[in-house]
Write a protein that holds these residues in place. Structure first.
Motif, mmCIF file in Angstrom:
data_model
loop_
_atom_site.group_PDB
_atom_site.id
_atom_site.type_symbol
_atom_site.label_atom_id
_atom_site.label_comp_id
_atom_site.label_asym_id
_atom_site.label_seq_id
_atom_site.Cartn_x
_atom_site.Cartn_y
_atom_site.Cartn_z
ATOM 1 N N TRP A 94 -29.497 27.188 38.847
ATOM 2 C CA TRP A 94 -29.348 27.570 40.040
ATOM 3 C C TRP A 94 -28.681 26.527 40.916
ATOM 4 N N THR A 95 -28.486 25.396 40.481
ATOM 5 C CA THR A 95 -27.540 24.454 41.382
ATOM 6 C C THR A 95 -26.228 24.804 41.040
ATOM 7 N N ASP A 96 -25.751 25.168 40.096
ATOM 8 C CA ASP A 96 -24.410 25.719 39.976
ATOM 9 C C ASP A 96 -24.265 26.992 40.757
ATOM 10 N N GLU A 97 -24.995 28.025 40.808
ATOM 11 C CA GLU A 97 -24.862 28.980 41.509
ATOM 12 C C GLU A 97 -24.829 28.622 42.897
ATOM 13 N N TYR A 98 -25.532 27.910 43.469
ATOM 14 C CA TYR A 98 -25.613 27.503 44.765
ATOM 15 C C TYR A 98 -24.318 26.848 45.021
ATOM 16 N N LYS A 99 -23.936 26.010 44.232
ATOM 17 C CA LYS A 99 -22.888 24.909 44.856
ATOM 18 C C LYS A 99 -21.746 25.866 44.727
ATOM 19 N N ALA A 100 -21.495 27.101 43.888
ATOM 20 C CA ALA A 100 -20.383 27.786 43.763
ATOM 21 C C ALA A 100 -20.303 28.938 44.583
ATOM 22 N N LEU A 163 -39.667 25.291 39.623
ATOM 23 C CA LEU A 163 -38.418 25.981 39.742
ATOM 24 C C LEU A 163 -38.536 26.705 41.013
ATOM 25 N N GLU A 164 -39.539 27.645 41.018
ATOM 26 C CA GLU A 164 -39.494 28.700 41.902
ATOM 27 C C GLU A 164 -39.489 28.270 43.526
ATOM 28 N N GLY A 165 -40.387 27.286 43.498
ATOM 29 C CA GLY A 165 -40.680 26.551 44.728
ATOM 30 C C GLY A 165 -39.426 25.895 45.228
ATOM 31 N N ALA A 166 -38.579 25.285 44.271
ATOM 32 C CA ALA A 166 -37.573 24.551 44.593
ATOM 33 C C ALA A 166 -36.264 25.634 45.035
ATOM 34 N N ILE A 167 -36.425 26.760 44.413
ATOM 35 C CA ILE A 167 -35.635 27.664 44.906
ATOM 36 C C ILE A 167 -35.595 28.105 46.477
ATOM 37 N N LEU A 168 -36.847 28.340 46.613
ATOM 38 C CA LEU A 168 -37.277 28.826 48.001
ATOM 39 C C LEU A 168 -36.727 27.541 48.961
ATOM 40 N N VAL A 182 -37.168 18.182 41.905
ATOM 41 C CA VAL A 182 -37.902 18.598 40.602
ATOM 42 C C VAL A 182 -37.388 18.180 39.305
ATOM 43 N N ALA A 183 -36.333 18.399 39.039
ATOM 44 C CA ALA A 183 -35.756 18.226 37.410
ATOM 45 C C ALA A 183 -36.004 16.647 37.445
ATOM 46 N N ARG A 184 -35.688 15.814 38.161
ATOM 47 C CA ARG A 184 -35.707 14.186 38.143
ATOM 48 C C ARG A 184 -37.218 13.759 38.280
ATOM 49 N N GLU A 185 -38.014 14.422 38.765
ATOM 50 C CA GLU A 185 -39.600 13.861 38.823
ATOM 51 C C GLU A 185 -40.318 14.537 37.680
ATOM 52 N N LEU A 186 -40.014 15.783 37.331
ATOM 53 C CA LEU A 186 -40.711 16.414 36.405
ATOM 54 C C LEU A 186 -40.232 16.042 34.731
ATOM 55 N N GLY A 187 -39.123 15.445 34.824
ATOM 56 C CA GLY A 187 -38.376 15.284 33.610
ATOM 57 C C GLY A 187 -39.126 14.190 32.516
ATOM 58 N N PRO A 188 -39.696 13.054 33.199
ATOM 59 C CA PRO A 188 -40.451 12.140 32.257
ATOM 60 C C PRO A 188 -41.893 12.688 32.035
ATOM 61 N N LEU A 189 -42.575 13.262 32.899
ATOM 62 C CA LEU A 189 -43.694 14.031 32.651
ATOM 63 C C LEU A 189 -43.662 14.872 31.390
ATOM 64 N N LEU A 190 -42.845 15.695 31.298
ATOM 65 C CA LEU A 190 -42.692 16.921 30.139
ATOM 66 C C LEU A 190 -42.199 16.100 28.963
ATOM 67 N N ASP A 191 -41.468 15.099 28.907
ATOM 68 C CA ASP A 191 -41.221 14.339 27.748
ATOM 69 C C ASP A 191 -42.392 13.779 27.143
ATOM 70 N N ALA A 192 -43.175 13.349 28.074
ATOM 71 C CA ALA A 192 -44.136 12.319 27.684
ATOM 72 C C ALA A 192 -45.492 13.309 26.968
ATOM 73 N N ALA A 193 -45.125 14.654 27.025
ATOM 74 C CA ALA A 193 -46.103 15.557 26.505
ATOM 75 C C ALA A 193 -45.866 15.564 25.100
ATOM 76 N N VAL A 194 -44.617 15.194 24.441
ATOM 77 C CA VAL A 194 -44.264 15.483 23.224
ATOM 78 C C VAL A 194 -45.108 14.706 22.144
#
Length: 199
Positions: A94-100, A163-168, A182-194
């Motif tokens: 999405w960031t690539d699409e929006y920037k382009a 992601l859907e909320g961030a798109i909006l 959202v990518a920066r803030e959720l990343g550590p939480l997601l990796d901690a679940a492994v």
């Protein structure tokens, strides 16, 4: 697959999804879809005897399948698959699409849900199925990376909802700030679940 390589029916479903993600369901007309798909206008009734509702429902289903199929591709692009890496790739699309190309487009499933969930039962069902398909693909990927199965579905829901909320927000603000946040803030939480004992 390029639009020209699809048959007329597939082109119309694809065009409907693209127009819905930009203009919404109510502003997308059947004639407009036929023109965009380079399909004879008479073919609309042939392929979609249920009219616009059938076309919208099929476009929503197409979008769900597309999102689900993207998940393994995102994983393949990562040198070392991680939950945070997967989410970053989902966001980067999405960031690539929006920037382009600017902020005109959103998610067709979200657009159809907002406009039709209360008034058109079949579209609500199609949207629910599309989100279920996408969530299932993300949950399967998370499980494959060592996230316990009992958490994978909940985290997949969190990822897609964020992601859907961030798109909006990105479209409202005309800025990718919400997406990168959202990518920066959720990343550590997601990796901690492994699981730590994951080989």
């Amino acid at each position: 697959m390029a639009k020209a390589e699809r048959g007329p029916r597939e082109r119309m479903v694809f065009s409907a999804a693209q127009l819905i993600r930009r203009d919404g369901v109510h502003s997308t007309g059947m004639r407009q879809v036929a023109v965009d798909a380079a399909a004879p206008r008479g073919s609309l009734q042939h392929y979609f005897p249920g009219g616009k509702t059938q076309l919208v429902d099929e476009a929503v289903g197409w979008a769900g399948r597309y999102a689900a199929r993207r998940v393994p591709r995102f994983l393949a692009a990562l040198p070392e698959p991680t939950p945070s890496g997967l989410f970053a790739e989902m966001v980067r699309q999405w960031t690539d699409e929006y920037k382009a190309a600017g902020f005109a487009g959103g998610c067709p499933v979200a657009a159809a849900t907002v406009e039709c969930a209360e008034s058109v039962a079949s579209t609500r069902t199609a949207a629910s199925g599309a989100f279920t398909m996408w969530t299932g693909a993300v949950a399967e990927a998370l499980t494959g990376m060592g996230v316990p199965e009992e958490r994978a579905g909940a985290l997949a829901t969190l990822m897609i909802s964020s992601l859907e909320g961030a798109i909006l927000l990105a479209r409202a603000e005309q800025d990718v700030r919400a997406l990168t946040t959202v990518a920066r803030e959720l990343g550590p939480l997601l990796d901690a679940a492994v699981r730590q004992d994951n080989p």
